[in-house]
Design a protein around this motif. Structure first.
Motif, short mmCIF file in Angstrom:
data_model
loop_
_atom_site.label_atom_id
_atom_site.label_comp_id
_atom_site.label_asym_id
_atom_site.label_seq_id
_atom_site.Cartn_x
_atom_site.Cartn_y
_atom_site.Cartn_z
N PRO A 50 0.38 -0.79 -0.27
CA PRO A 50 0.27 0.12 0.00
C PRO A 50 1.24 0.84 0.25
O PRO A 50 2.49 1.03 0.82
CB PRO A 50 -1.02 -0.46 1.56
CG PRO A 50 -0.09 -0.90 1.89
CD PRO A 50 1.16 -1.43 1.53
N VAL A 51 0.41 2.33 -0.26
CA VAL A 51 0.99 3.53 -0.64
C VAL A 51 1.97 3.53 1.22
O VAL A 51 3.06 4.55 1.15
CB VAL A 51 0.04 5.09 -1.13
CG1 VAL A 51 -0.13 5.18 -2.42
CG2 VAL A 51 -0.86 4.65 0.09
N TRP A 52 1.64 3.42 1.59
CA TRP A 52 2.53 4.10 3.29
C TRP A 52 3.20 3.66 3.15
O TRP A 52 3.99 3.06 4.79
CB TRP A 52 0.58 3.77 4.10
CG TRP A 52 -0.31 3.10 4.65
CD1 TRP A 52 -1.47 2.94 3.83
CD2 TRP A 52 0.18 1.36 5.46
NE1 TRP A 52 -1.86 1.90 4.12
CE2 TRP A 52 -1.40 1.03 4.45
CE3 TRP A 52 0.76 1.05 6.15
CZ2 TRP A 52 -0.95 -0.04 5.52
CZ3 TRP A 52 1.52 0.26 6.75
CH2 TRP A 52 -0.26 -0.87 6.10
N ALA A 53 3.77 1.79 2.84
CA ALA A 53 4.29 0.89 2.69
C ALA A 53 5.46 0.97 2.08
O ALA A 53 5.44 1.55 1.21
CB ALA A 53 4.06 -0.44 3.01
N LEU A 105 3.25 -2.81 10.60
CA LEU A 105 3.52 -1.99 10.32
C LEU A 105 4.54 -1.56 8.95
O LEU A 105 4.72 -2.39 8.10
CB LEU A 105 4.63 -1.55 12.02
CG LEU A 105 4.55 -1.60 12.74
CD1 LEU A 105 5.27 -1.42 13.85
CD2 LEU A 105 2.98 -0.44 13.22
N GLY A 106 4.14 -0.10 8.29
CA GLY A 106 4.61 -0.29 6.96
C GLY A 106 5.92 0.22 7.11
O GLY A 106 6.40 0.02 5.57
N LYS A 107 6.71 0.99 7.98
CA LYS A 107 7.60 1.91 8.13
C LYS A 107 9.31 0.91 8.71
O LYS A 107 8.99 -0.11 9.89
CB LYS A 107 7.50 3.19 8.06
CG LYS A 107 6.89 4.37 7.73
CD LYS A 107 7.18 4.19 6.27
CE LYS A 107 6.33 6.06 6.30
NZ LYS A 107 5.00 5.12 5.49
N PRO A 214 1.74 -3.29 20.70
CA PRO A 214 2.04 -5.04 20.25
C PRO A 214 2.30 -4.95 18.42
O PRO A 214 2.28 -6.16 18.45
CB PRO A 214 0.54 -5.03 20.27
CG PRO A 214 -0.19 -3.73 20.76
CD PRO A 214 0.47 -2.61 20.80
N ARG A 215 2.59 -4.55 17.79
CA ARG A 215 2.91 -4.26 16.73
C ARG A 215 4.40 -4.20 16.14
O ARG A 215 4.43 -4.35 15.60
CB ARG A 215 2.13 -3.06 16.26
CG ARG A 215 0.70 -3.91 15.83
CD ARG A 215 -0.45 -2.27 14.76
NE ARG A 215 0.30 -0.90 15.91
CZ ARG A 215 -0.41 0.40 15.51
NH1 ARG A 215 -1.56 0.27 14.43
NH2 ARG A 215 -0.59 1.04 15.79
N ALA A 220 10.73 -2.71 12.55
CA ALA A 220 10.02 -1.57 13.35
C ALA A 220 9.05 -1.28 14.52
O ALA A 220 8.68 -2.06 14.74
CB ALA A 220 9.49 -2.11 11.37
N TRP A 221 8.95 -0.32 14.80
CA TRP A 221 8.53 0.50 15.71
C TRP A 221 7.64 1.81 16.02
O TRP A 221 7.73 2.42 14.85
CB TRP A 221 9.55 0.31 17.43
CG TRP A 221 10.34 1.37 17.03
CD1 TRP A 221 10.66 2.79 17.27
CD2 TRP A 221 11.89 1.48 16.05
NE1 TRP A 221 11.22 3.40 16.58
CE2 TRP A 221 12.62 2.58 15.83
CE3 TRP A 221 12.37 0.43 15.24
CZ2 TRP A 221 13.70 3.08 15.78
CZ3 TRP A 221 13.49 0.36 14.66
CH2 TRP A 221 14.00 1.96 15.22
N MET A 222 6.65 2.31 16.27
CA MET A 222 6.11 2.63 16.75
C MET A 222 6.64 4.05 17.54
O MET A 222 7.17 3.45 19.06
CB MET A 222 3.96 2.69 17.36
CG MET A 222 3.77 1.81 16.58
SD MET A 222 3.16 3.11 15.23
CE MET A 222 2.56 4.28 15.27
N GLU A 223 6.57 5.09 17.67
CA GLU A 223 7.07 6.72 17.89
C GLU A 223 6.32 7.59 18.20
O GLU A 223 4.51 7.34 16.96
CB GLU A 223 8.22 7.04 17.47
CG GLU A 223 9.55 5.82 17.70
CD GLU A 223 11.32 6.81 17.59
OE1 GLU A 223 10.44 7.94 17.81
OE2 GLU A 223 12.31 6.22 17.48
N THR A 224 5.51 8.43 19.26
CA THR A 224 5.24 9.22 18.89
C THR A 224 4.91 10.70 19.73
O THR A 224 5.64 10.51 20.28
CB THR A 224 3.39 8.97 19.94
OG1 THR A 224 2.34 9.82 19.34
CG2 THR A 224 3.64 8.42 21.00
#
Ligand code: RP5
Ligand code: MG
Ligand code: MG
Length: 281
Positions: A50-53, A105-107, A214-215, A220-224
């Motif tokens: 998908p576009v975001w990946a 995760l896409g990135k 949890p993803r 690949a990991w989430m940051e906010t």
């Protein structure tokens, strides 16, 4: 940095894939573990491109990505400093997760999100602040959504789109998930945008960094960035009518306290808000 636990949960979300169990003492990369062999997993959804990946950088001949920098419109910098790469693949700065590749995760590397924490004081029918019987401190409430993916209550946050500012993502995600802006007619949508823009003028950043999501995987990991919009007088947000939308199944004002069970590390962000405004925790 924190020690992640949700990022090591055995069954990976939306799948039947199990992570390799990682004991607490083996989380840091600096602790040697020669036989460490994490499970490989990238969801079909992400593989479909998908576009975001990102492209699959494990594949020979794939374009190289500019990690630890602004890569075109994509921000590949981490809030917690430069992350290492092994054989050209980013390595989770919080340590092992028992899974490699990208999962859902896409990135590769950091996946940037924005978390709007909209709060007000809990008030009784006469408008007086409600105090907690034990702590004696006023009880805070925040606008919370129930995530469709996990069923857990959460902050109505979401991914920052390529080229988008965090300040914009905060407003957009709040509109989509807590006010259902995506299914509104043009006129109503403009009205919602205006109301949200007004409320979101005075935000206070409470956190920027890693999310124990949890993803997350080893690569690949989430940051906010979590920002608090506090309606101290109970005058601005009170007018809002809440409607769940997009990836939210429900929305409500949630009483704040340490007993809350929220998605990822969201309760720790809310705790920071209670410290800031002097609320019960
Ligand atoms: C969490 O996932 C962040 O804190 C943010 O709330 C959320 C973003 O992902 P989606 O809601 O878009 O799935 O790590
Ligand atoms: Mg969203
Ligand atoms: Mg979301």
């Amino acid at each position: 940095t924190m020690i992640h636990t949700k990022a090591r949960h055995t069954i990976y979300p939306n799948s039947t894939v199990g992570r390799l169990p990682v004991p607490d003492d083996k989380v840091p990369w600096k602790v040697e573990w020669p036989e460490y062999s994490p499970v490989k997993y990238t969801s079909d959804h992400v593989k479909a491109g998908p576009v975001w990946a990102d492209p699959d950088i494990m594949q020979k001949g794939s374009p190289s990505l500019n990690f630890n920098s602004k890569d075109g419109k994509v921000n590949r910098r981490s809030y917690i400093g430069d992350y290492g790469c092994v054989d050209g693949v980013p390595r989770n700065p919080c340590g092992r997760t028992g899974m490699m590749e990208r999962g859902l995760l896409g990135k590769w590397g950091p996946n940037h999100a924005a978390d709007p924490i909209v709060t007000r004081w809990k008030r009784d029918s006469s408008g007086k602040k409600v105090l907690h019987p034990t702590s004696g401190k006023p009880i805070l409430q925040f606008i919370s959504i129930r995530r469709k993916d996990s069923g857990e209550w959460a902050i109505p946050g979401g991914m920052v789109d390529a080229g988008e500012k965090v300040s914009q993502a905060l407003k957009r995600e709040f509109g989509e998930e807590a006010m259902n802006s995506l299914s509104l007619q043009d006129k109503e949508c403009k009205a919602v945008e205006k109301a949200v823009a007004n409320l979101f003028k005075h935000g206070v950043e409470v956190y920027r960094g890693y999310v124990d999501d949890p993803r997350n995987t080893d690569n690949a990991w989430m940051e906010t960035m979590a920002v608090n919009f506090h309606d101290d007088q109970g005058t601005s947000v009170a007018k809002f009518s809440l409607h769940a939308g997009d990836d939210a199944a429900a929305v409500q004002w949630h009483d704040v306290g340490s007993e809350m069970k929220l998605y990822a590390s969201h309760s720790s962000f809310i705790e920071m808000v209670t410290k800031r405004v002097g609320a019960h925790w």
